[in-house]
Design an enzyme around this catalytic site. Structure first.
Site, short mmCIF file in Angstrom:
data_model
loop_
_atom_site.label_atom_id
_atom_site.label_comp_id
_atom_site.label_asym_id
_atom_site.label_seq_id
_atom_site.Cartn_x
_atom_site.Cartn_y
_atom_site.Cartn_z
N ASP A 50 -2.49 -0.35 11.05
CA ASP A 50 -3.50 0.51 11.66
C ASP A 50 -4.86 0.22 11.04
O ASP A 50 -5.00 -0.70 10.24
CB ASP A 50 -3.12 2.00 11.50
CG ASP A 50 -2.99 2.38 10.03
OD1 ASP A 50 -3.39 1.58 9.16
OD2 ASP A 50 -2.48 3.49 9.76
N ASP A 85 -0.17 -1.00 6.41
CA ASP A 85 0.16 -0.46 7.73
C ASP A 85 -0.60 -1.20 8.82
O ASP A 85 -1.69 -1.70 8.59
CB ASP A 85 -0.18 1.03 7.80
CG ASP A 85 0.82 1.85 7.01
OD1 ASP A 85 1.95 1.35 6.79
OD2 ASP A 85 0.47 2.98 6.61
N GLU A 133 0.84 -1.19 0.00
CA GLU A 133 0.00 0.00 0.00
C GLU A 133 0.88 1.25 0.00
O GLU A 133 1.78 1.37 0.82
CB GLU A 133 -0.88 -0.02 1.25
CG GLU A 133 -1.65 1.25 1.45
CD GLU A 133 -1.86 1.58 2.94
OE1 GLU A 133 -1.49 0.78 3.81
OE2 GLU A 133 -2.38 2.67 3.20
N ASP A 136 -6.66 1.80 8.80
CA ASP A 136 -6.72 1.89 7.35
C ASP A 136 -6.06 0.70 6.68
O ASP A 136 -6.55 0.16 5.69
CB ASP A 136 -6.04 3.18 6.86
CG ASP A 136 -6.93 4.39 7.12
OD1 ASP A 136 -8.14 4.18 7.38
OD2 ASP A 136 -6.41 5.52 7.07
#
Ligand code: TSJ
Length: 642
Positions: free
Chosen positions: A508, A506, A429, A510
């Site tokens: 997290d 990541d 990403e 998202d």
């Protein structure tokens, strides 16, 4: 007399050899020695009580996970027979020490028992450190005990001693799985509960009481589903917008009982569960085939009668007709046969005939009288057919474009090797992480495909939009095996160019969202990638710790538990928290996330159809929290690949 004794010894030696074989190859009898096999012990025992229910003598079953790690199953049936068996011991001993003893009892319920059903009690006994059997009848409790399958109680004249008084009748079994056989010995309560719940949908007059008494997880649940398989369909669809009533019918054909419930939802999802003699058939089989064939025919006939399909129009496909359908098909068969990799695919051709026949009679009977329901079903088929046609167009467009001519940002940095078994592709990403990954990678075997932002939610988007999406096209092209939708045959896993497809996002919310979207994409269009274990999620570290003492090396920590542990054993250190992949330089990215020697990968696994439908439901729903839960829940089952 001496002769009788010899004969008894001879047969008991044979028995022990039989049970020894179970201990030598437990997997052959219960599938595996993982948590799944462990839970299976409980199902094997409970199935005996369900058979007693089917015979008409038991309406309640109690399942308890005890504090000491054992399990107790109790029912209020007639109680296992304890009188003298022809072998010269209590019939109960024969049940628990003879492989496949179940069939020995001429019980009508066994006439429709599923597979290994009702015969697994000796297997469970062989795999238990200890087992206690209590049978209530004639005002007393009679008891027997075993250790690792061997009886440890002296019998008087071959019969069980009474150990107390009792009211009513029933059977109670307590057993502790043998920790020298099972890799893990903690029963998984969620799996057990969902299996018990399923059992009550299939047996609407049965109540199952579940209790988990183990430390830290005290819990009680009662399962009772008087609406039967209609209630099952209702609950499967509970978070969906439905477009028909629940349609239910039953019938019998050549001694095969057939029961069907189905309902359509607005979503493009097909979920058809098949059961034979109360056992879930995760690979489907002839009962489902019979249903599908008959149903496709029926709906096409009606659509022509009503003029929805004109003379020039082709028929709806089976997949069109089942667009949006949730169905439960439950049959009772006197002699079920199973095939397939896990012996969970029903094989009897007469089951197809029976389901087709009953469906032909009953579904037509229903639709003739409920025209508005029929019209709603045809509308679902029509929507599916429209999309199928535009898909076909989009697919032609896609396939006529040359491979590896990517749009602006889907730039694949391929690896040099063409040996697919050694190659990996990282879906990364973000452009900056993608750039670092390209510099850091092992060029020989690691390919990098950066993708930008959030890819399309494939569940919400129509097929032509999905295929127009540059990121998705890039992935399909890179993997090399095409894609399939529904029952399409265009996906060819043998053409896969990478052994591992690794999602790198990541750590997290998202990142989790992007992983979910990608998994949804793979699951919908390339499910074999997941089923065959090619899909992984990279787990980048959350922290870097550097001791103040120069003599000690820094370390990457991958989760909060590791940080807590580190805090306990170290005092002076600086803590760096990584916020995203973009913060790491190429060297760090290699060390932590790319290097096969140090990185952590989570392999995405789907065990069977039930798990798969749970995943579809969670991944494709609109609310974010459960999706995250899914990802996290499954992160704990992670298989580390280091
Ligand atoms: F409770 C339990 F789940 F632990 C359990 C119950 C475990 C096992 C291995 C068996 C049973 C069980 C068996 N519950 N009820 C019965 N019933 C019989 O075995 C039974 C009783 C009477 C007659 C008869 O013909 O009179 C026949 C059978 C098969």
């Amino acid at each position: 007399m001496a002769k009788a004794n010899n004969e008894y010894n001879a047969s008991s030696i044979k028995v022990l050899e039989g049970l020894e074989a179970v201990r030598v190859r437990p997997g052959m009898y219960i599938g595996s020695t993982s948590t799944r096999g462990l839970n299976h012990l409980i199902y094997e025992i409970v199935d005996n009580s369900v058979d007693e229910h089917l015979a008409g003598y038991c309406d309640s079953i109690w399942v308890t996970l005890e504090q000491d790690g054992s399990a107790t199953v109790e029912d209020n049936g007639r109680g296992i027979p304890i009188d003298m068996h022809e072998k010269g011991v209590s019939a109960e001993r024969v049940v628990f020490t003879t492989l496949h003893a179940g069939g020995k009892f001429d019980n009508k319920a066994y006439a429709t028992s599923g597979g290994l059903h009702g015969v697994g009690s000796s297997v469970v006994n062989a795999l238990s450190k200890h087992m206690t059997v209590d049978v209530k009848k004639d005002g007393s409790v009679f008891e027997d005990r075993y250790e690792r399958g061997k009886p440890v109680m002296e019998l008087v004249n071959g019969l069980l001693p009474a150990v107390g008084k009792a009211r009513g009748t029933g059977t109670k079994i307590n057993f502790l799985p043998d920790d020298t056989i099972f890799e893990k010995t903690r029963f998984k309560s969620d799996d057990i509960k969902s299996r018990l719940h399923e059992t009550t949908y299939l047996n609407p007059n049965l109540t199952i009481y579940f209790e988990d008494k183990r430390n830290g997880s005290e819990e009680k649940a009662v399962f009772h589903e008087p609406e039967g398989i209609s209630g099952f369909v209702k609950d499967l669809n509970k978070s969906d917008e439905t477009v028909t009533d629940i349609i239910y019918y039953r019938g019998e054909y050549e001694h095969i009982q057939v029961e069907v419930a189905f309902q359509y939802i607005r979503d493009f999802r097909e979920e058809i569960l098949g059961f034979c003699n109360n056992i879930y058939n995760s690979e489907g089989g002839s009962h489902l085939t019979g249903f599908k064939t008959a149903f496709t025919q029926i709906i096409n006939n009606y659509a022509r009668e009503l003029g929805t399909l004109k003379e020039k129009d082709a028929n709806y496909t089976g997949a069109d007709v089942r667009n949006g359908m949730t169905a439960v098909i439950s049959i009772k068969h006197p002699d079920p046969r199973f095939e397939g990799q896990t012996k969970t695919k029903l094989d009897n051709p007469d089951a197809a005939k029976a389901v087709a026949q009953v469906t032909g009679d009953e579904a037509v009977h229903y639709f003739d009288r409920n025209l508005e329901q029929l019209k709603a079903v045809i509308e679902c088929a029509e929507r599916a057919a429209k999309i199928r046609k535009s898909e076909a167009k989009a697919k032609t467009n896609l396939l006529t474009k040359p491979k590896f001519s990517f749009d602006s940002n889907g730039k694949l940095a391929n690896c040099e090797s063409r040996d697919a078994s050694k190659c990996e592709i990282f879906i990364v990403e973000g452009d900056s992480a993608g750039g670092s990954a390209k510099m850091a990678r092992d060029r020989m075997y690691q390919a990098i495909l950066p993708i930008r932002g959030k890819i399309l939610n494939v569940e919400k988007a129509s097929m032509d939009k999905v295929l127009a999406n540059a990121e998705i096209k890039a992935m399909i092209n890179a993997f090399g095996c095409g894609f399939s939708e529904g029952y399409g045959q265009d996906f060819d896993i043998t053409k896969l160019r990478y052994d591992k497809i690794i999602i790198m996002a990541d750590a997290d919310v998202d990142g989790a969202h992007i992983s979910t979207l990608l998994l949804t994409l793979f699951y919908r269009f390339m499910p074999d990638l997941i089923y065959q274990g090619h899909v992984y999620v990279a787990m980048p570290p959350l922290y870097k710790v550097v001791p103040k003492k120069k003599s000690e090396d820094g370390e990457y920590l991958y989760d909060d538990a590791a940080l807590a542990k580190y805090r306990k054993s170290h005092t002076g250190f600086t803590l760096q928290r990584y916020k995203g992949l973009g913060e790491m330089d190429p060297q760090q990215l290699w060390e932590t996330t790319l290097d096969p020697a140090n990185r952590r990968l989570r392999q995405i696994q789907i065990d069977d159809g039930r798990m798969a439908s749970e995943m579809t439901g969670l991944l494709m729903g609109t609310d974010v929290p459960p999706r995250r839960e899914f990802i996290h829940a499954h992160a704990t089952d992670a298989q580390l690949d280091v």
